[in-house]
Design a protein around this motif. Sequence first.
Motif, PDB file in Angstrom:
ATOM      1  N   ALA A 233      -0.988  -2.479   9.383  1.00 60.31           N
ATOM      2  CA  ALA A 233      -0.027  -1.980   8.396  1.00 60.31           C
ATOM      3  C   ALA A 233       1.333  -2.555   8.768  1.00 60.31           C
ATOM      4  O   ALA A 233       1.790  -2.401   9.907  1.00 60.31           O
ATOM      5  CB  ALA A 233       0.010  -0.456   8.397  1.00 60.31           C
ATOM      6  N   LEU A 234       1.955  -3.233   7.841  1.00 52.63           N
ATOM      7  CA  LEU A 234       3.232  -3.902   8.093  1.00 52.63           C
ATOM      8  C   LEU A 234       4.325  -3.144   7.346  1.00 52.63           C
ATOM      9  O   LEU A 234       4.327  -3.077   6.118  1.00 52.63           O
ATOM     10  CB  LEU A 234       3.169  -5.354   7.605  1.00 52.63           C
ATOM     11  CG  LEU A 234       4.135  -6.349   8.237  1.00 52.63           C
ATOM     12  CD1 LEU A 234       3.809  -6.538   9.713  1.00 52.63           C
ATOM     13  CD2 LEU A 234       4.074  -7.691   7.514  1.00 52.63           C
ATOM     14  N   LYS A 235       5.247  -2.524   8.116  1.00 52.72           N
ATOM     15  CA  LYS A 235       6.373  -1.798   7.520  1.00 52.72           C
ATOM     16  C   LYS A 235       7.576  -2.733   7.493  1.00 52.72           C
ATOM     17  O   LYS A 235       8.049  -3.167   8.541  1.00 52.72           O
ATOM     18  CB  LYS A 235       6.683  -0.544   8.330  1.00 52.72           C
ATOM     19  CG  LYS A 235       5.556   0.481   8.349  1.00 52.72           C
ATOM     20  CD  LYS A 235       5.923   1.711   9.159  1.00 52.72           C
ATOM     21  CE  LYS A 235       7.063   2.472   8.538  1.00 52.72           C
ATOM     22  NZ  LYS A 235       7.346   3.736   9.286  1.00 52.72           N
TER      23      LYS A 235
ATOM     24  N   ILE B   7       0.812  -1.215   0.000  1.00 55.21           N
ATOM     25  CA  ILE B   7       0.000   0.000   0.000  1.00 55.21           C
ATOM     26  C   ILE B   7       0.847   1.268   0.000  1.00 55.21           C
ATOM     27  O   ILE B   7       0.302   2.378  -0.046  1.00 55.21           O
ATOM     28  CB  ILE B   7      -0.978   0.029   1.193  1.00 55.21           C
ATOM     29  CG1 ILE B   7      -0.228  -0.108   2.524  1.00 55.21           C
ATOM     30  CG2 ILE B   7      -2.028  -1.042   1.047  1.00 55.21           C
ATOM     31  CD1 ILE B   7      -1.139  -0.013   3.750  1.00 55.21           C
ATOM     32  N   GLY B   8       2.183   1.122   0.057  1.00 59.74           N
ATOM     33  CA  GLY B   8       3.026   2.309   0.034  1.00 59.74           C
ATOM     34  C   GLY B   8       4.485   1.938   0.161  1.00 59.74           C
ATOM     35  O   GLY B   8       4.846   0.779   0.406  1.00 59.74           O
TER      36      GLY B   8
ATOM     37  N   TYR C   9       2.833  -2.649   3.795  1.00 59.59           N
ATOM     38  CA  TYR C   9       1.867  -3.621   3.292  1.00 59.59           C
ATOM     39  C   TYR C   9       0.623  -3.637   4.183  1.00 59.59           C
ATOM     40  O   TYR C   9       0.710  -3.380   5.400  1.00 59.59           O
ATOM     41  CB  TYR C   9       2.458  -5.040   3.284  1.00 59.59           C
ATOM     42  CG  TYR C   9       3.609  -5.244   2.339  1.00 59.59           C
ATOM     43  CD1 TYR C   9       3.397  -5.694   1.036  1.00 59.59           C
ATOM     44  CD2 TYR C   9       4.916  -5.001   2.751  1.00 59.59           C
ATOM     45  CE1 TYR C   9       4.463  -5.883   0.166  1.00 59.59           C
ATOM     46  CE2 TYR C   9       5.988  -5.192   1.890  1.00 59.59           C
ATOM     47  CZ  TYR C   9       5.745  -5.635   0.596  1.00 59.59           C
ATOM     48  OH  TYR C   9       6.809  -5.825  -0.251  1.00 59.59           O
ATOM     49  N   LEU C  10      -0.504  -3.933   3.578  1.00 64.22           N
ATOM     50  CA  LEU C  10      -1.688  -4.287   4.351  1.00 64.22           C
ATOM     51  C   LEU C  10      -1.575  -5.770   4.652  1.00 64.22           C
ATOM     52  O   LEU C  10      -1.334  -6.582   3.753  1.00 64.22           O
ATOM     53  CB  LEU C  10      -2.960  -4.001   3.551  1.00 64.22           C
ATOM     54  CG  LEU C  10      -4.277  -4.398   4.230  1.00 64.22           C
ATOM     55  CD1 LEU C  10      -4.512  -3.580   5.492  1.00 64.22           C
ATOM     56  CD2 LEU C  10      -5.453  -4.241   3.262  1.00 64.22           C
ATOM     57  N   ALA C  11      -1.697  -6.119   5.931  1.00 66.79           N
ATOM     58  CA  ALA C  11      -1.524  -7.516   6.335  1.00 66.79           C
ATOM     59  C   ALA C  11      -2.602  -7.894   7.340  1.00 66.79           C
ATOM     60  O   ALA C  11      -3.253  -7.033   7.952  1.00 66.79           O
ATOM     61  CB  ALA C  11      -0.136  -7.739   6.934  1.00 66.79           C
ATOM     62  N   LEU C  12      -2.783  -9.188   7.502  1.00 65.94           N
ATOM     63  CA  LEU C  12      -3.740  -9.724   8.471  1.00 65.94           C
ATOM     64  C   LEU C  12      -2.969 -10.383   9.606  1.00 65.94           C
ATOM     65  O   LEU C  12      -2.187 -11.307   9.374  1.00 65.94           O
ATOM     66  CB  LEU C  12      -4.663 -10.741   7.816  1.00 65.94           C
ATOM     67  CG  LEU C  12      -5.725 -11.372   8.729  1.00 65.94           C
ATOM     68  CD1 LEU C  12      -6.781 -10.324   9.114  1.00 65.94           C
ATOM     69  CD2 LEU C  12      -6.394 -12.569   8.058  1.00 65.94           C
ATOM     70  N   GLN C  13      -3.156  -9.855  10.823  1.00 66.13           N
ATOM     71  CA  GLN C  13      -2.567 -10.497  11.990  1.00 66.13           C
ATOM     72  C   GLN C  13      -3.410 -11.723  12.300  1.00 66.13           C
ATOM     73  O   GLN C  13      -4.556 -11.619  12.744  1.00 66.13           O
ATOM     74  CB  GLN C  13      -2.548  -9.544  13.181  1.00 66.13           C
ATOM     75  CG  GLN C  13      -1.832 -10.121  14.391  1.00 66.13           C
ATOM     76  CD  GLN C  13      -1.760  -9.135  15.541  1.00 66.13           C
ATOM     77  OE1 GLN C  13      -2.332  -8.051  15.489  1.00 66.13           O
ATOM     78  NE2 GLN C  13      -1.048  -9.506  16.592  1.00 66.13           N
ATOM     79  N   GLN C  14      -2.864 -12.887  12.045  1.00 65.10           N
ATOM     80  CA  GLN C  14      -3.660 -14.110  12.072  1.00 65.10           C
ATOM     81  C   GLN C  14      -4.168 -14.464  13.463  1.00 65.10           C
ATOM     82  O   GLN C  14      -5.264 -15.002  13.610  1.00 65.10           O
ATOM     83  CB  GLN C  14      -2.835 -15.267  11.485  1.00 65.10           C
ATOM     84  CG  GLN C  14      -2.505 -15.051  10.010  1.00 65.10           C
ATOM     85  CD  GLN C  14      -1.517 -16.065   9.471  1.00 65.10           C
ATOM     86  OE1 GLN C  14      -0.540 -16.430  10.140  1.00 65.10           O
ATOM     87  NE2 GLN C  14      -1.752 -16.543   8.252  1.00 65.10           N
TER      88      GLN C  14
END
Length: 500
Positions: A48-50, A27-28, A36-41
Motif C-alpha cells: 500500500a503506497l500512501k 484504493i483510498g 494506492y495499491l502498488a507493486l514493489q518491483q
Amino acid sequence: MNDPSPLPPSSDLSGRTLGGYAVLRKIGSGGMADVYLALQQSLERQVALKVLHSQLADNPSYVERFHNEARAAASLVHPNIVQIYEVGEADGHHFIAQEFVAGKNLDQILKRQGALPPGTVLDILRQVVSALCQAAEAGIVHRDIKPANILLTPTGVVKVADFGLARILSVDTKTLTEVGVALGTPLYMSPEQIEGRPVDARSDIYSLGVTCYHLLSGEPPHSGETALAIAVGHINREPTPLGTMQVGLPEDFVAIVHRMMAKQPADRCQSPSELLNDLKTLASSAAKEGWAADSNEWSLLEWISADGNRSAASTQLGQLMREQARLESNRWNWQGILGMLAIALVAGAVIAWAIRPRFVLEGTPPAAIPKRDSPAAQLFHAKMTESESAWQAVWKYFPEADPYFEQLAQQGLVRHFLFDSPQYVQSLAWAQKLADEGQTDESLRAFALAAQFVSLEQLGREREAREVYSQLTPAMKDQLNRFENQLYESMQGSLSRLGE
C-alpha cells in the motif's frame, strides 16, 4: 475542532512508477494522503503506497508531520500492526510504502452486519490491545483508533492501521498542530484529546472502548449532526448503558468497556498491558460460559504483554521450557507407552471412519450445529469448534450473507482437511473451488494454490504439484509466509520432499 477546508483532488498516479514502486490503482484517500495499491518491483510484492496530497507537499509542516508518521510507525514491529517498509520521495511526491492487508476493515463490516457477537469482539479487542502494548512501550500514541483503522485479514488476524496521527511523546508537536489538521476522529476521540490536553495511551484506550461499544451495540455512544455536537457528548454526557443497548451481553465485558470509556483518564485502565490482563481474566470466565475462547489459546506475545512485566514473563517462559524438557526426557516411560498405544488404537478407529468412501464435496450435514445470530458469530463458532460441519454451517445458515464470510469459512474448511483432519482429496477439491473464485483476489488465489500444491504432493501427484507451484509468484509466497505460516511451512515441507 474545525476540520481544514476540503482539498482539491490530487492527480491520479495509477500507471506511474515512484521510487521502484509500480502504481497499480487508487484504493483510498485520507485527510493527508492518497492510498494506492502498488507493486514493489525489487521484491515483486504488493504494497500500500500512501502519497502525500500534492497540495500539502509544499507546506514544510505537513511534510514534517508526514515523515514523522513514517518514523513512528516504522519502529513498531508487531503481528497486529500494519508494517511500514519505506518512506521516500520521488518526482516531488512524498510517499510511504507499507504492508498491504487484504480483507476488510471493521467499519465496512459494521455497515454490512451491524453489531457483532461478544466473542468476536473480544477476539478483536485482545489483538488491538496487544498492538497498543507494543506502541506504549515505544512511547507512541495512535490518536485515531476507530473501526476504519482496524483491519481483519482473511485468516482472522487483526491489524491496526494508520499510525498517521501517532506521536512520539518526547517530541514537541506544537508547530505540527498549528497547521489546522484535526487530529483524530470526533466520533471516537477522548475528552482530553478533544480539549487539546496532553494525551497518552489511556486516550487510545478510551477510543478503543468507544469502538467496542459500537461493535457490540451497532451504534456509537455519542452521535450528532456536527463534530461539535459529538465532541460535547464525549466531554459532558454519559453514554446509554451498553447492557440496555444490546440485551444479553456478558456483564463483565460491559463493565470493562464502560471503564475504558471513563471521562477521566485516571478512572480507566492505566496501560494497555493492564487492560490486556483484565481481558485475559475475562476470557477465562467467557470460556466457562461458552461465549468466547479461553486465554489458553492466546499467543505467547499476548501473554507476555498482559503480564506487564517482561522479566516475570521471561521467568515464566523459562519455567515452561524447563518443564517441557523434563517431560521430553521422560516420554518413553512405560505408562507413557501404554497411553500412546491406547491413543493409537483410538486414532486408528477415527481414521478408518474418516476415510470411508463418500462424494468429495458432500460433507457432513450441519444439523447438530446450532445456528448463531449472524454470519460473523457462526464463523467464530466454527473457528472455536474446528469441524467440517461447523465451517459449512456458515454459508448454509446464511446463504444471503456477504460472500466474504463464505470465503473465510471455505478457507477454514481447507485448513481443517489439511491440518486438523487430514483428507487431502477433500482439501484439494475445496482449494480448487477457491482458486476458481479467487481469480481477481491475489491473497485468496495464493492460499488456494498453496493448498492445492500441498494436497497434490501428499497424494503423490508430483507432476501436477509442480505445475501448481509454478503459478505462485514471489509476492504470493511472501504473503503466505506472513499470513499463513502453517500452510507456508507445509508448502516448504512438500518442496523438500520433491527435492526442490
